[in-house]
Design an enzyme around this catalytic site. Sequence first.
Site, PDB file in Angstrom:
ATOM      1  N   ASP A   8      -5.120 -14.858   9.465  1.00  0.00           N
ATOM      2  CA  ASP A   8      -4.084 -15.867   9.243  1.00  0.00           C
ATOM      3  C   ASP A   8      -3.022 -15.300   8.296  1.00  0.00           C
ATOM      4  O   ASP A   8      -2.997 -14.089   8.010  1.00  0.00           O
ATOM      5  CB  ASP A   8      -4.687 -17.205   8.780  1.00  0.00           C
ATOM      6  CG  ASP A   8      -5.178 -17.209   7.335  1.00  0.00           C
ATOM      7  OD1 ASP A   8      -5.062 -16.167   6.648  1.00  0.00           O
ATOM      8  OD2 ASP A   8      -5.672 -18.260   6.888  1.00  0.00           O
ATOM      9  N   CYS A  65      -9.288 -14.462   6.737  1.00  0.00           N
ATOM     10  CA  CYS A  65      -8.416 -15.531   6.227  1.00  0.00           C
ATOM     11  C   CYS A  65      -8.477 -15.462   4.699  1.00  0.00           C
ATOM     12  O   CYS A  65      -8.866 -14.430   4.145  1.00  0.00           O
ATOM     13  CB  CYS A  65      -8.811 -16.892   6.794  1.00  0.00           C
ATOM     14  SG  CYS A  65     -10.431 -17.506   6.274  1.00  0.00           S
ATOM     15  N   THR A  67     -10.416 -17.023   2.397  1.00  0.00           N
ATOM     16  CA  THR A  67     -11.785 -16.905   1.884  1.00  0.00           C
ATOM     17  C   THR A  67     -12.724 -16.213   2.867  1.00  0.00           C
ATOM     18  O   THR A  67     -13.845 -15.854   2.492  1.00  0.00           O
ATOM     19  CB  THR A  67     -12.376 -18.306   1.639  1.00  0.00           C
ATOM     20  OG1 THR A  67     -12.325 -19.025   2.889  1.00  0.00           O
ATOM     21  CG2 THR A  67     -11.604 -19.060   0.572  1.00  0.00           C
ATOM     22  N   HIS A  98     -30.091  -6.778  10.493  1.00  0.00           N
ATOM     23  CA  HIS A  98     -30.994  -7.913  10.720  1.00  0.00           C
ATOM     24  C   HIS A  98     -30.377  -9.028  11.562  1.00  0.00           C
ATOM     25  O   HIS A  98     -31.108  -9.742  12.249  1.00  0.00           O
ATOM     26  CB  HIS A  98     -31.438  -8.515   9.379  1.00  0.00           C
ATOM     27  CG  HIS A  98     -32.372  -7.633   8.619  1.00  0.00           C
ATOM     28  ND1 HIS A  98     -33.021  -8.051   7.480  1.00  0.00           N
ATOM     29  CD2 HIS A  98     -32.778  -6.348   8.840  1.00  0.00           C
ATOM     30  CE1 HIS A  98     -33.788  -7.056   7.019  1.00  0.00           C
ATOM     31  NE2 HIS A  98     -33.651  -6.017   7.818  1.00  0.00           N
ATOM     32  N   HIS A 133     -36.417  -8.797  14.191  1.00  0.00           N
ATOM     33  CA  HIS A 133     -35.090  -9.372  13.968  1.00  0.00           C
ATOM     34  C   HIS A 133     -34.475  -9.876  15.277  1.00  0.00           C
ATOM     35  O   HIS A 133     -33.715 -10.821  15.292  1.00  0.00           O
ATOM     36  CB  HIS A 133     -34.177  -8.354  13.290  1.00  0.00           C
ATOM     37  CG  HIS A 133     -34.735  -7.865  11.999  1.00  0.00           C
ATOM     38  ND1 HIS A 133     -34.950  -8.708  10.928  1.00  0.00           N
ATOM     39  CD2 HIS A 133     -35.186  -6.641  11.618  1.00  0.00           C
ATOM     40  CE1 HIS A 133     -35.486  -8.023   9.934  1.00  0.00           C
ATOM     41  NE2 HIS A 133     -35.647  -6.768  10.339  1.00  0.00           N
TER      42      HIS A 133
END
Length: 146
Positions: A8, A65, A67, A98, A133
Site C-alpha cells: 500500500d 503495508c 504494520t 514449519h 508439519h
Amino acid sequence: MKIAMGNDHTAVELKEAIRKHLEEKGIEIIDLGFNGTGSCDYPVYGEKVGRAVVDGEADLGIAICGTGLGISLAANKVKGVRACVCSEPYTAKLSRLHNDCNVLCFGARVIGVEMAKMITDIWLESGFEGGRHKRRVDMIMDIEGR
Ligand code: RB5
C-alpha cells in the site's frame, strides 16, 4: 524464481528496496503494488499477491503495508495462501520450515530496510520440512473447506 510483490501507500519505498535487492540476485519480480501518490486500500494488494501465488503466476509473494497486519489478513482470505507477518529472521525461517508460508508480509512502519532484506533472504533460503508439519499445515488448509 518469480515473486509477486504488493504494497500500500506506506510501503512504496520498502517495496522498491526489496525489489531491487531481489532483482540483483536474479529473481524476477511481478510488481502488483501501489506506486502512486496519496493513499490506497491495502486489501486490494493483499488479494492481488495472494491470487498471483495460488494461480501459479508467482512462486511466492511478498506483501507490505504499514504494520503488515492488514495486508496479511487480506492475503490470507485467498484460498491456499499462508501469509505470515515477520519482523525478525527466526520467525521468518520457521514460517517456511514449519508453516510452509507462501506470502511474507512486512510492516513498513515497523522494520527498516536492512532488516527486511535479511528476513527476505533467510525466508527464501528456507524450505518446508514436511513430515509432522505437513499434517498440521493440511489441518490449517482443511479449515478453508468448512
Ligand atoms: C494505513 O494507514 C495502514 O492502516 C495500513 O498500512 C496497515 O498498517 C493496515 O494494517
